[in-house]
Design an enzyme around this catalytic site. Structure first.
Site, PDB file in Angstrom:
ATOM      1  N   SER A 155       0.961  -1.154  -0.069  1.00 23.66           N
ATOM      2  CA  SER A 155      -0.037  -0.015   0.015  1.00 23.66           C
ATOM      3  C   SER A 155       1.051   1.332   0.093  1.00 23.66           C
ATOM      4  O   SER A 155       2.077   1.213   0.529  1.00 23.66           O
ATOM      5  CB  SER A 155      -0.861   0.186   1.216  1.00 23.66           C
ATOM      6  OG  SER A 155      -1.471   1.122   1.466  1.00 23.66           O
TER       7      SER A 155
ATOM      8  N   TYR B 233      -2.547   0.419  10.798  1.00 24.48           N
ATOM      9  CA  TYR B 233      -2.470   0.091   9.674  1.00 24.48           C
ATOM     10  C   TYR B 233      -1.069   0.437   8.784  1.00 24.48           C
ATOM     11  O   TYR B 233      -0.434  -0.413   8.221  1.00 24.48           O
ATOM     12  CB  TYR B 233      -3.613   0.552   8.663  1.00 24.48           C
ATOM     13  CG  TYR B 233      -3.587   0.005   7.334  1.00 24.48           C
ATOM     14  CD1 TYR B 233      -3.642  -1.379   6.977  1.00 24.48           C
ATOM     15  CD2 TYR B 233      -3.485   0.896   6.037  1.00 24.48           C
ATOM     16  CE1 TYR B 233      -3.799  -1.715   5.575  1.00 24.48           C
ATOM     17  CE2 TYR B 233      -3.757   0.319   4.685  1.00 24.48           C
ATOM     18  CZ  TYR B 233      -3.853  -1.038   4.465  1.00 24.48           C
ATOM     19  OH  TYR B 233      -3.587  -1.302   3.376  1.00 24.48           O
TER      20      TYR B 233
HETATM   21  N1  LIG Z   1      -8.825  -0.703  -0.844  1.00 25.43           N
HETATM   22  C1  LIG Z   1      -7.590   0.027  -0.737  1.00 25.43           C
HETATM   23  O1  LIG Z   1      -7.693   1.117  -0.673  1.00 25.43           O
HETATM   24  C2  LIG Z   1      -6.359  -0.614  -0.445  1.00 25.43           C
HETATM   25  C3  LIG Z   1      -5.373   0.082  -1.005  1.00 25.43           C
HETATM   26  C4  LIG Z   1      -3.934  -0.244  -0.690  1.00 25.43           C
HETATM   27  C5  LIG Z   1      -3.761  -1.564  -0.310  1.00 25.43           C
HETATM   28  N2  LIG Z   1      -4.848  -2.297  -0.063  1.00 25.43           N
HETATM   29  C6  LIG Z   1      -4.479  -3.646   0.334  1.00 25.43           C
HETATM   30  O2  LIG Z   1      -5.156  -4.653  -0.479  1.00 25.43           O
HETATM   31  C7  LIG Z   1      -5.358  -5.949  -0.151  1.00 25.43           C
HETATM   32  C8  LIG Z   1      -6.854  -6.304  -0.453  1.00 25.43           C
HETATM   33  O3  LIG Z   1      -7.862  -5.447   0.179  1.00 25.43           O
HETATM   34  P1  LIG Z   1      -9.273  -4.987  -0.520  1.00 25.43           P
HETATM   35  O4  LIG Z   1      -9.074  -3.503  -0.760  1.00 25.43           O
HETATM   36  O5  LIG Z   1      -9.434  -5.794  -1.718  1.00 25.43           O
HETATM   37  O6  LIG Z   1     -10.152  -5.290   0.841  1.00 25.43           O
HETATM   38  P2  LIG Z   1     -11.529  -6.280   0.994  1.00 25.43           P
HETATM   39  O7  LIG Z   1     -12.230  -6.151  -0.216  1.00 25.43           O
HETATM   40  O8  LIG Z   1     -11.797  -6.227   2.372  1.00 25.43           O
HETATM   41  O9  LIG Z   1     -10.698  -7.590   0.765  1.00 25.43           O
HETATM   42  C9  LIG Z   1      -9.763  -8.108   1.805  1.00 25.43           C
HETATM   43  C10 LIG Z   1      -9.813  -9.742   1.476  1.00 25.43           C
HETATM   44  O10 LIG Z   1      -8.806 -10.388   2.628  1.00 25.43           O
HETATM   45  C11 LIG Z   1      -9.221 -11.536   3.015  1.00 25.43           C
HETATM   46  N3  LIG Z   1      -8.619 -11.618   4.504  1.00 25.43           N
HETATM   47  C12 LIG Z   1      -8.837 -10.946   5.461  1.00 25.43           C
HETATM   48  N4  LIG Z   1      -8.511 -11.319   6.593  1.00 25.43           N
HETATM   49  C13 LIG Z   1      -7.947 -12.809   6.142  1.00 25.43           C
HETATM   50  C14 LIG Z   1      -7.465 -14.000   6.639  1.00 25.43           C
HETATM   51  N5  LIG Z   1      -7.348 -13.925   7.970  1.00 25.43           N
HETATM   52  N6  LIG Z   1      -7.333 -14.989   6.155  1.00 25.43           N
HETATM   53  C15 LIG Z   1      -7.533 -14.931   4.691  1.00 25.43           C
HETATM   54  N7  LIG Z   1      -7.993 -13.671   4.010  1.00 25.43           N
HETATM   55  C16 LIG Z   1      -8.128 -12.917   4.636  1.00 25.43           C
HETATM   56  C17 LIG Z   1     -10.823 -11.217   2.809  1.00 25.43           C
HETATM   57  O11 LIG Z   1     -11.469 -12.404   2.910  1.00 25.43           O
HETATM   58  P3  LIG Z   1     -12.388 -13.229   3.815  1.00 25.43           P
HETATM   59  O12 LIG Z   1     -12.931 -12.133   4.732  1.00 25.43           O
HETATM   60  O13 LIG Z   1     -13.235 -14.103   3.017  1.00 25.43           O
HETATM   61  O14 LIG Z   1     -11.144 -14.132   4.636  1.00 25.43           O
HETATM   62  C18 LIG Z   1     -11.032 -10.419   1.577  1.00 25.43           C
HETATM   63  O15 LIG Z   1     -11.042 -11.408   0.668  1.00 25.43           O
HETATM   64  C19 LIG Z   1      -4.923  -5.823   1.529  1.00 25.43           C
HETATM   65  O16 LIG Z   1      -3.892  -6.071   1.811  1.00 25.43           O
HETATM   66  C20 LIG Z   1      -5.070  -4.281   1.695  1.00 25.43           C
HETATM   67  O17 LIG Z   1      -4.482  -3.907   2.755  1.00 25.43           O
HETATM   68  C21 LIG Z   1      -6.014  -1.851  -0.110  1.00 25.43           C
END
Ligand SMILES: NC(=O)c1ccc[n+]([C@@H]2O[C@H](COP(=O)([O-])OP(=O)(O)OC[C@H]3O[C@@H](n4cnc5c(N)ncnc54)[C@H](OP(=O)(O)O)[C@@H]3O)[C@@H](O)[C@H]2O)c1
Length: 248
Positions: free
Chosen positions: A131, A144
């Site tokens: 990120s 975070y």
């Molecule tokens: N959205 C943003 O603005 C943003 C920006 C920069 C980076 N990111 C990063 O991108 C990545 C994906 O995030 P996203 O934005 O797609 O959010 P999201 O829609 O909330 O998806 C998060 C995913 O992580 C999974 N997860 C959470 N805890 C877990 C665990 N203990 N074991 C296995 N899977 C787990 C969730 O699945 P389950 O709940 O089904 O397990 C879900 O599929 C993350 O690392 C986040 O920090 C996001």
């Protein structure tokens, strides 16, 4: 050419689901892993992949997933997220612990467990979803930003440790992406989550998946060390251009 195999963690939503779809479109067989199996099964049926229940905070769950995989071309460590936006003075131990377990220890565990299979492929690739919070900070974000800074250190160290081996290491660092991320961060508060993206155009999960697939499909001698990708409306983590909307 044999079909390349990819494992995508956190594939039940957001960036992970979009990445699983995009990798399948690029010819990978995808193992989609996360805790919500029903969602994964629908995705796997759609893309012709495999759904596997995985909790990256549980060493037994990680070991069970890795046990069935002898040869792997690509591991996308995407599972993660943020919990809360409290200042350090009000930090909640349990939220911090979960963020460290998921974003840092989970990434380490998955990588450690699957490195032998990545090595066995002869051309492995680890792509970690970091990120802009891995190198920038903002008030209220220490839980975070600290985990994403740590994950970045792990990724950069892995790149050093694997030098001389046929395993590429990439970090993808997005800015604001509209997924379930903010809904999870604010414990299901839809109003508060929507406000994060109000008046600006965020990235879509597909935009990040594009970056991941691009890095994964370069020739094996090309290591894309990192990609930083943000919305045009975001110049820094807390420097966002917002237009007036009816709701503001
Ligand atoms: N959205 C943003 O603005 C943003 C920006 C920069 C980076 N990111 C990063 O991108 C990545 C994906 O995030 P996203 O934005 O797609 O959010 P999201 O829609 O909330 O998806 C998060 C995913 O992580 C999974 N997860 C959470 N805890 C877990 C665990 N203990 N074991 C296995 N899977 C787990 C969730 O699945 P389950 O709940 O089904 O397990 C879900 O599929 C993350 O690392 C986040 O920090 C996001």
């Amino acid at each position: 050419m044999t079909e390349r195999l990819a494992v995508v963690t956190g594939a039940s939503a957001g960036i992970g689901a979009a990445t699983a779809r995009a990798l399948a479109g690029a010819g990978f067989r995808v193992i989609a892993a996360a805790r919500r199996l029903e969602r994964l099964e629908a995705l796997a049926a759609e893309i012709g992949g495999e759904a596997r229940r995985l909790d990256v905070t549980d060493p037994g769950s990680v070991a069970a997933l890795a046990a069935g995989i002898e040869r792997l071309d690509l591991l996308v460590n995407n599972a993660g997220g943020a919990l809360g936006l409290e200042p350090i003075e009000e930090a909640d131990d349990e939220r911090w612990r979960t963020m460290w377990e998921t974003n840092v220890l989970g990434l380490m565990r998955m990588t450690r467990a699957l490195l032998p299979a990545l090595r066995a492929s002869g051309a492995g690739h680890v792509i970690n979803v970091g990120s802009v919070s891995g190198f920038e900070v903002y008030a209220g974000g220490a839980g975070y930003t600290s985990v994403k800074h740590a994950a970045r250190a792990v990724t950069r160290t892995l790149r050093l440790e694997l030098l001389g081996e046929p395993i590429r290491v990439t970090e993808i660092n997005p800015g604001l992406v509209e997924t379930e991320f903010s809904l999870v961060r604010f414990a299901g508060d839809r109003e508060r989550a929507a406000a994060v993206y109000r008046g600006m155009t965020p990235l879509a999960a597909d935009d990040v998946a594009d970056c991941i697939v691009w890095a994964a499909t370069r020739p094996p001698h090309v290591n894309v060390d990192e990609i930083v990708v943000r919305p045009l409306d975001q110049a820094a983590v807390d420097h966002v251009h917002r237009r007036q909307t009816d709701e503001t």
